[in-house]
Design a protein around this motif. Structure first.
Motif, PDB file in Angstrom:
ATOM      1  N   ASN A   1       0.825  -1.219   0.000  1.00 52.56           N
ATOM      2  CA  ASN A   1       0.000   0.000   0.000  1.00 52.56           C
ATOM      3  C   ASN A   1       0.857   1.266   0.000  1.00 52.56           C
ATOM      4  O   ASN A   1       0.421   2.314   0.429  1.00 52.56           O
ATOM      5  CB  ASN A   1      -0.950   0.027   1.216  1.00 52.56           C
ATOM      6  N   MET A   2       2.117   1.164  -0.430  1.00 58.54           N
ATOM      7  CA  MET A   2       3.002   2.319  -0.443  1.00 58.54           C
ATOM      8  C   MET A   2       3.743   2.373  -1.783  1.00 58.54           C
ATOM      9  O   MET A   2       4.906   2.744  -1.847  1.00 58.54           O
ATOM     10  CB  MET A   2       4.009   2.240   0.703  1.00 58.54           C
ATOM     11  N   GLY A   3       3.059   1.922  -2.820  1.00 61.52           N
ATOM     12  CA  GLY A   3       3.722   1.917  -4.123  1.00 61.52           C
ATOM     13  C   GLY A   3       4.309   3.269  -4.428  1.00 61.52           C
ATOM     14  O   GLY A   3       5.395   3.393  -4.971  1.00 61.52           O
ATOM     15  N   PHE A   4       3.570   4.290  -4.042  1.00 62.64           N
ATOM     16  CA  PHE A   4       3.949   5.632  -4.419  1.00 62.64           C
ATOM     17  C   PHE A   4       3.478   6.574  -3.313  1.00 62.64           C
ATOM     18  O   PHE A   4       2.317   6.916  -3.249  1.00 62.64           O
ATOM     19  CB  PHE A   4       3.221   6.011  -5.718  1.00 62.64           C
ATOM     20  N   CYS A   5       4.371   6.953  -2.419  1.00 60.83           N
ATOM     21  CA  CYS A   5       3.985   7.884  -1.354  1.00 60.83           C
ATOM     22  C   CYS A   5       5.049   8.952  -1.243  1.00 60.83           C
ATOM     23  O   CYS A   5       6.194   8.664  -0.915  1.00 60.83           O
ATOM     24  CB  CYS A   5       3.821   7.169  -0.016  1.00 60.83           C
ATOM     25  N   ILE A   6       4.664  10.182  -1.534  1.00 57.24           N
ATOM     26  CA  ILE A   6       5.656  11.258  -1.539  1.00 57.24           C
ATOM     27  C   ILE A   6       6.184  11.513  -0.130  1.00 57.24           C
ATOM     28  O   ILE A   6       7.392  11.687   0.068  1.00 57.24           O
ATOM     29  CB  ILE A   6       5.045  12.557  -2.123  1.00 57.24           C
ATOM     30  N   ALA A   7       5.289  11.510   0.853  1.00 57.92           N
ATOM     31  CA  ALA A   7       5.728  11.761   2.227  1.00 57.92           C
ATOM     32  C   ALA A   7       6.686  10.675   2.692  1.00 57.92           C
ATOM     33  O   ALA A   7       7.772  10.957   3.208  1.00 57.92           O
ATOM     34  CB  ALA A   7       4.518  11.850   3.156  1.00 57.92           C
ATOM     35  N   CYS A   8       6.291   9.409   2.475  1.00 59.33           N
ATOM     36  CA  CYS A   8       7.136   8.304   2.935  1.00 59.33           C
ATOM     37  C   CYS A   8       8.491   8.327   2.239  1.00 59.33           C
ATOM     38  O   CYS A   8       9.532   8.064   2.849  1.00 59.33           O
ATOM     39  CB  CYS A   8       6.473   6.953   2.654  1.00 59.33           C
ATOM     40  N   PHE A   9       8.467   8.643   0.936  1.00 66.24           N
ATOM     41  CA  PHE A   9       9.713   8.591   0.169  1.00 66.24           C
ATOM     42  C   PHE A   9      10.648   9.739   0.547  1.00 66.24           C
ATOM     43  O   PHE A   9      11.863   9.561   0.599  1.00 66.24           O
ATOM     44  CB  PHE A   9       9.410   8.617  -1.336  1.00 66.24           C
ATOM     45  N   LEU A  10      10.080  10.921   0.825  1.00 63.81           N
ATOM     46  CA  LEU A  10      10.925  12.032   1.283  1.00 63.81           C
ATOM     47  C   LEU A  10      11.480  11.709   2.673  1.00 63.81           C
ATOM     48  O   LEU A  10      12.623  12.043   2.991  1.00 63.81           O
ATOM     49  CB  LEU A  10      10.129  13.345   1.313  1.00 63.81           C
ATOM     50  N   ARG A  11      10.654  11.052   3.490  1.00 64.35           N
ATOM     51  CA  ARG A  11      11.111  10.625   4.811  1.00 64.35           C
ATOM     52  C   ARG A  11      12.280   9.635   4.684  1.00 64.35           C
ATOM     53  O   ARG A  11      13.271   9.723   5.401  1.00 64.35           O
ATOM     54  CB  ARG A  11       9.925   9.984   5.562  1.00 64.35           C
TER      55      ARG A  11
END
Lengths: 355, 69
Positions: free
Chosen positions: A35-45
């Motif tokens: 469920n995180m294929g594409f998450c801007i917040a998670c990826f910047l984190r």
């Protein structure tokens, strides 16, 4: 006739929505967290972690998707003659709003994009988040209608606009040739990732399409409420549909509140975390994805906002405000309230009088 | 006239919307400096009974003249 017109006007943004949804499913199938294929917040984190700005070992990885989005938007803007360096619209407030948005997103565990991806995976906590998100946008719209403005930006030279994309690409190249300088998770979400070239390639395509179509998760609700325009909202729906179908095909669709991947069930904080995101992004003029795309178009105010989000992610993990699958962080609730108060102060202090 | 130069979406549209609500002008000139704003203001004006003539000024600035249909 009218229906035909709607599709004619909005086919690109709706196609972009479908492709982003499909991309999220594909990236998950190839290794990204569920469920995180594409998450801007998670990826910047994760990027903040890779740069050792925080010490949370499970979330450190220099996500190629982010590099791809900014580079793709930059290339597309250059081709379309829409690369226009500009800056000067309350940069430090934007930095701080970016940080607040990230802190809120990490209480909920996802940016607006991951929120709809979680909905598409059957995670009902994300519906609670959506309620908070819409609430936040409505509050933001209220202030926008009363002439909220962070002031105008001014034209800048090409270096001001190109520096952020170049630094990001440079950092990414460094991870490939001098990886020991960075931190990379050995377990946890940061260790789960799709092959680098696939992630980068999908990022490039998504960035280019998002630039061309101006897709924005916040804009959907905002434009529907303010101007009765539904194109962006339709794209929002397209992402959910694509992810739902993708999960159904892969057999990974799982409706419920409990035991959802990288999510918690504390509904009040899921709701208020996304209220912070919706409200903050409405004031910023776009969701985290849109900020990346604008940064690629040479908007240095958006580049500053992205840096604010990275700083916010570092703060969230250092100050224990970020949630985990076990629930909110020790200081998550208080941080959420502080962020809401901060955004309220910014909102009321920036209402311009009509001339 | 609405001067929305330097402002990014959605502010140029909001300023236009407020001016139309307040004064209901037969013609209105809107100044913007990015193509997103040109598109958004044009779409908004068309949906609200105005025809739009776009003129590119120097230095990436655009003048949009809205005329009531």
């Amino acid at each position: 006739m009218k229906k035909e017109n709607f599709f004619k006007k909005n086919w690109l943004v709706m196609l972009t929505g479908l492709l982003i949804g499909a991309a999220a499913v594909v990236l998950t199938a190839f290794g990204n967290p569920k469920n995180m294929g594409f998450c801007i917040a998670c990826f910047l984190r994760d990027i903040a972690g890779a740069l050792k700005l925080h010490g949370a070992a499970p979330v450190q990885y220099f996500r190629p998707e982010i590099v791809g989005i900014v580079a793709g938007a930059c290339i597309m803007a250059l081709i379309g003659k829409e690369f226009k360096p500009k800056a000067g619209s309350s940069p430090f407030i934007r930095f701080a709003l970016g940080a607040a948005v990230m802190i809120g997103a990490l209480v909920f565990l996802g940016c607006p994009l991951r929120m709809v991806i979680r909905i598409g995976g059957g995670d009902l906590n994300a519906i609670v988040g959506l309620v908070g998100f819409v609430l936040g946008i409505l509050i933001g719209v209220f202030f926008l209608k009363h002439n909220f403005s962070l002031g105008r930006a001014y034209k800048q030279g090409p270096v001001e606009g190109l520096l952020f994309p170049i630094l990001l690409i440079g950092g990414f190249v460094l991870t490939l040739i001098a990886g020991s300088l960075f931190a990379f998770s050995e377990e946890g979400p940061g260790s789960m990732h799709a092959p680098i070239l696939l992630a980068l390639g999908i990022g490039l395509v998504v960035g280019a399409l998002a630039q061309k179509s101006r897709l924005c998760m916040v804009g959907g609700v905002r434009d529907a409420v303010m101007f009765k325009e539904f194109g962006l909202l339709a794209a929002f729906g397209c992402i959910i549909v694509a992810v739902l179908v993708g999960n159904a095909i892969r057999g990974t669709l799982n409706w419920g509140f409990e035991g959802q991947p990288i999510a918690h069930t504390e509904w009040l904080w899921n709701l208020l975390g996304m209220t912070v995101v919706g409200w903050g992004c409405a004031l910023l003029g776009g969701c985290p994805l849109r900020q990346l795309v604008l940064a690629g178009e040479g908007n240095a105010d958006s580049a500053i906002t992205v840096l604010g989000m990275i700083a916010g992610a570092a703060a969230a993990h250092t100050l224990k405000t970020a949630s985990s699958a076990d629930g909110t962080g020790a200081n998550g609730p208080i941080a959420t309230i502080v962020c809401l108060l901060f955004i309220l102060v910014i909102s009321v202090t920036h209402l311009k009088k009509e001339q | 006239m609405v001067d929305a130069r330097g402002l990014s979406c959605p502010l140029p549209v909001i300023k236009t919307q407020n001016e139309i609500k307040k004064n209901n002008p037969d013609t209105l000139e809107v100044l913007v400096d990015n193509t997103t704003a040109v598109g958004n203001v044009t779409r908004f004006a068309n949906n609200n009974g105005y025809d739009v003539a776009v003129k590119e000024l120097e230095d990436d600035e655009y003048s949009l003249v809205l005329t009531k249909r």
